[in-house]
Motif scaffolding. Structure first.
Motif, PDB file in Angstrom:
ATOM      1  N   GLN A  32       0.819  -1.202   0.000  1.00  0.00           N
ATOM      2  CA  GLN A  32       0.000   0.000   0.000  1.00  0.00           C
ATOM      3  C   GLN A  32       0.857   1.258   0.000  1.00  0.00           C
ATOM      4  O   GLN A  32       0.522   2.242  -0.634  1.00  0.00           O
ATOM      5  N   ALA A  37      -1.105   4.527  -0.633  1.00  0.00           N
ATOM      6  CA  ALA A  37      -2.380   4.361   0.045  1.00  0.00           C
ATOM      7  C   ALA A  37      -2.438   5.232   1.282  1.00  0.00           C
ATOM      8  O   ALA A  37      -1.478   5.365   2.021  1.00  0.00           O
ATOM      9  N   ALA A  39      -4.736   4.701   3.745  1.00  0.00           N
ATOM     10  CA  ALA A  39      -5.118   3.877   4.887  1.00  0.00           C
ATOM     11  C   ALA A  39      -4.093   2.788   5.108  1.00  0.00           C
ATOM     12  O   ALA A  39      -3.550   2.226   4.179  1.00  0.00           O
ATOM     13  N   THR A  40      -3.807   2.494   6.367  1.00  0.00           N
ATOM     14  CA  THR A  40      -2.870   1.432   6.720  1.00  0.00           C
ATOM     15  C   THR A  40      -3.616   0.375   7.484  1.00  0.00           C
ATOM     16  O   THR A  40      -4.226   0.667   8.508  1.00  0.00           O
ATOM     17  N   PRO A  41      -3.602  -0.876   7.047  1.00  0.00           N
ATOM     18  CA  PRO A  41      -4.381  -1.908   7.710  1.00  0.00           C
ATOM     19  C   PRO A  41      -3.737  -2.392   8.999  1.00  0.00           C
ATOM     20  O   PRO A  41      -2.660  -1.936   9.377  1.00  0.00           O
ATOM     21  N   ASP A 215      -4.453 -10.047   2.741  1.00  0.00           N
ATOM     22  CA  ASP A 215      -4.700  -8.619   2.575  1.00  0.00           C
ATOM     23  C   ASP A 215      -6.131  -8.252   2.929  1.00  0.00           C
ATOM     24  O   ASP A 215      -6.386  -7.215   3.553  1.00  0.00           O
ATOM     25  N   ALA A 219      -7.211  -5.818   5.974  1.00  0.00           N
ATOM     26  CA  ALA A 219      -8.008  -4.630   5.689  1.00  0.00           C
ATOM     27  C   ALA A 219      -9.309  -4.637   6.487  1.00  0.00           C
ATOM     28  O   ALA A 219      -9.719  -3.612   7.046  1.00  0.00           O
ATOM     29  N   ASP A 222      -8.573  -3.896  10.132  1.00  0.00           N
ATOM     30  CA  ASP A 222      -8.164  -2.503  10.295  1.00  0.00           C
ATOM     31  C   ASP A 222      -9.374  -1.571  10.216  1.00  0.00           C
ATOM     32  O   ASP A 222      -9.509  -0.632  11.004  1.00  0.00           O
ATOM     33  N   ASP A 223     -10.250  -1.844   9.265  1.00  0.00           N
ATOM     34  CA  ASP A 223     -11.458  -1.030   9.139  1.00  0.00           C
ATOM     35  C   ASP A 223     -12.323  -1.154  10.394  1.00  0.00           C
ATOM     36  O   ASP A 223     -12.866  -0.158  10.891  1.00  0.00           O
ATOM     37  N   LYS A 462     -11.115   1.143  -0.451  1.00  0.00           N
ATOM     38  CA  LYS A 462     -10.510   1.879   0.662  1.00  0.00           C
ATOM     39  C   LYS A 462      -9.045   1.516   0.837  1.00  0.00           C
ATOM     40  O   LYS A 462      -8.200   2.381   1.100  1.00  0.00           O
ATOM     41  N   TYR A 463      -8.741   0.235   0.674  1.00  0.00           N
ATOM     42  CA  TYR A 463      -7.364  -0.209   0.902  1.00  0.00           C
ATOM     43  C   TYR A 463      -6.592  -0.461  -0.387  1.00  0.00           C
ATOM     44  O   TYR A 463      -5.509  -1.027  -0.363  1.00  0.00           O
TER      45      TYR A 463
END
Length: 552
Positions: A32, A37, A39-41, A215, A219, A222-223, A462-463
């Motif tokens: 990412q 990216a 966002a970081t998961p 992944d 994700a 993380d979300d 998003k990711y």
């Protein structure tokens, strides 16, 4: 409703590479970052979780099974006596009244006391609200109390307290666990987090697929964490990177480090039996592992929860469909199979389910693909009068067999698995075999609901994840959602035992990307069945036949 072949290819892929049974991705955060990216998961690493308390000894673990579930590890009977009535101890467990950690509780006006060893053995003894007094418990007085319903001073306990009949060995195990009860905490759980892991291949043909699953899991969690987690706990994901033959050993090492509360999703073909045994031995939940060879066990393994049906469940559904929908009550049936673990499992499932259906003996014909004589096989089965053939081999071999049967004027009903058929079969079906060929599929495109599709695509966007290996990604998403649902139902006081009980209670759970899931104490494959599909010889397309067919 007719589905194009390419749509079924997507549903078929959810079975996750049958070829892996026949025959080091980069971290998501790094990928990412290279894409810019925002966002970081969740953390995806093998970093150790906080050091766990001393593991239970084998004896303490046996005692825990008695305390929590009224089960003897040796299979011996344990009975609870209430008044003059004997009932299985599993219906009146210690934990059910005294709490998972022996803290005691009051229900319906009846108070079950604190069973922690430090409380039982207080040197100054006990004075109860009822006025009953007695001295401290010892090993022997605890045993006498459990079996005779009296305290150390021989006063009668509350009438609601059962007396238990069990072997001396089981009683010794229970006492050993009572001494450990107040300190027994599942690893991987803290006030602010739950540590989980997933197992994925890091080399070979499935490495890219494993990375796609990892992944999506990262994700998703993380979300979830960005929205507060579950009961204010974040879900931290670690990866057990499995090679070609060491998945179970690496999972065991991760458990030994005390960093894993549960395993979620993942892919480890060829290690299914070992991982199921590990789950049972270490009492660690495995939620949603992707496999064509589920290992629910007999009796069912409490700690494994498979979402999708394997080849065995799908094969059983074929028998049920033949018997119930096609009216085949006692057909002359034969199984034709190529060598391999998948085909052997499917054949064994057909034979067992046919026996349960009252079909009688099912013939078996094994063949070597390199020397497959479809003409001779078709002639032999025609002479035998077979009217139902279960073909478990490649789609190309099945197509050759069907053409050979057609050439002799013989049109038996043929059953097979979509995961084995590939793309060779639809174009090879002659008109005479219309509604004579049926395949079992574990999923169809309609299983992905509009809501499920939106959720999945939003996560990818998003990711910034590529929509590649989408079936594997959907399987990972379903596993994550099932785990989270179980965690929600478990409540703020998290334990493996409560998670298992919560998952067992899921009924018609809708992940949005799989068939609805049903679990229970004796059911460990959530979608236990298959969809039936035939082939239209005119359009060369698959066509769904009826609804979901159960495998039991």
């Amino acid at each position: 409703m007719i589905y194009k072949l390419k749509l079924f290819a997507a549903a078929l892929a959810i079975s996750l590479c049958a070829a892996a049974h026949f025959g080091g991705p980069a971290a998501l955060a790094a990928r990412q970052q290279s894409r810019g990216a925002a966002a970081t998961p969740s953390r995806v690493s093998a970093a150790a979780a906080p050091e766990a308390a001393r593991p239970l000894t084998p004896q303490e673990r046996r005692g825990r099974a008695i305390y929590l579930r009224g089960e003897s590890a040796a299979g011996r009977a344990i009975t609870a006596v209430v008044g003059e009535i004997d009932v299985p101890a599993s219906t009146m467990t210690c934990a059910g009244c005294h709490g998972l950690r022996g803290e005691g509780k009051t229900e319906g006006g009846v108070t079950a006391g604190d069973l922690t060893w430090s409380n039982l053995t207080k040197p100054y003894g006990h004075t109860h609200p009822s006025g009953r007094k007695h001295g401290a418990f010892t090993d022997s007085s605890v045993i006498f109390s459990v079996t005779n319903g009296v305290d150390p001073d021989r006063n009668d306990l509350n009438v609601a307290m059962p007396r238990f009949k069990m072997s001396p060995e089981d009683m010794a195990d229970l006492v050993a666990y009572l001494k450990r009860l107040e300190f027994d905490r599942d690893p991987g759980v803290a006030a602010d987090r739950v540590e989980i892991a997933t197992i994925i291949p890091t080399s070979g043909a499935l490495a890219e697929m494993g990375a796609a699953m990892r992944d999506v899991l990262a994700a998703y969690f993380d979300d979830l964490n960005s929205r507060g987690g579950i009961y204010s706990r974040k879900i931290n994901l670690s990866v057990v990177e499995a090679g070609s033959n060491d998945a179970a050993a690496r999972a065991r090492a991760a458990i030994a480090r005390g960093q894993v509360f549960a395993f979620v999703g993942g892919l480890s073909p060829g290690a299914d039996a070992e991982l199921s045994a590990l789950a049972r031995e270490e009492e660690v939940p495995f939620v949603g592992p992707s496999t064509l060879m589920p290992q629910p066990g007999t009796p069912p393994n409490r700690y494994v929860f498979y979402l999708s049906p394997g080849v065995g469940e799908q094969a059983r559904s074929l028998v049920n469909f033949a018997s119930e929908s096609l009216g085949m009550k006692k057909p002359r049936a034969s199984v034709v199979l190529a060598p391999g673990a998948l085909t052997e499992a499917a054949a064994a499932a057909v034979e067992d389910q046919a026996k349960q259906a009252g079909w009688g003996v099912v013939g078996r014909r094994a063949y070597a693909p390199a020397r497959f004589d479809a003409v001779a096989l078709a002639a032999d089965l025609k002479r035998e009068g077979a009217d139902a053939v279960f073909f478990f081999g490649s789609g190309a071999d099945e197509a050759t067999f069907i053409k050979s049967a057609d050439a002799t004027g013989w049109t038996p009903t043929i059953f097979s698995l979509g995961v084995l058929a590939g793309g060779d079969l639809p174009g090879a079906v002659p008109a005479t075999f219309k509604r004579k060929i049926f395949l079992a599929f574990p999923s169809v495109p309609a299983d992905v609901t509009p809501e499920g599709k939106r959720e999945f695509l939003a996560l990818l966007e998003k990711y910034r994840l590529p929509s590649k290996h989408s079936a594997a990604q959907l399987a990972a998403l379903a596993a994550a959602k099932t785990f989270v649902e179980g965690l929600k139902l478990t409540g703020a006081d998290v334990s493996r035992e409560k998670l298992v009980t919560s998952l067992e209670g899921l009924y018609e759970f809708n992940t949005g990307v799989t068939p609805r899931l049903i679990f229970g104490p004796n059911r460990r494959v959530g979608a236990a069945g298959a969809y039936m599909v035939t082939i239209n010889p005119e359009t060369k397309e698959f066509a769904a036949v009826g609804d979901w067919v159960k495998s039991y």
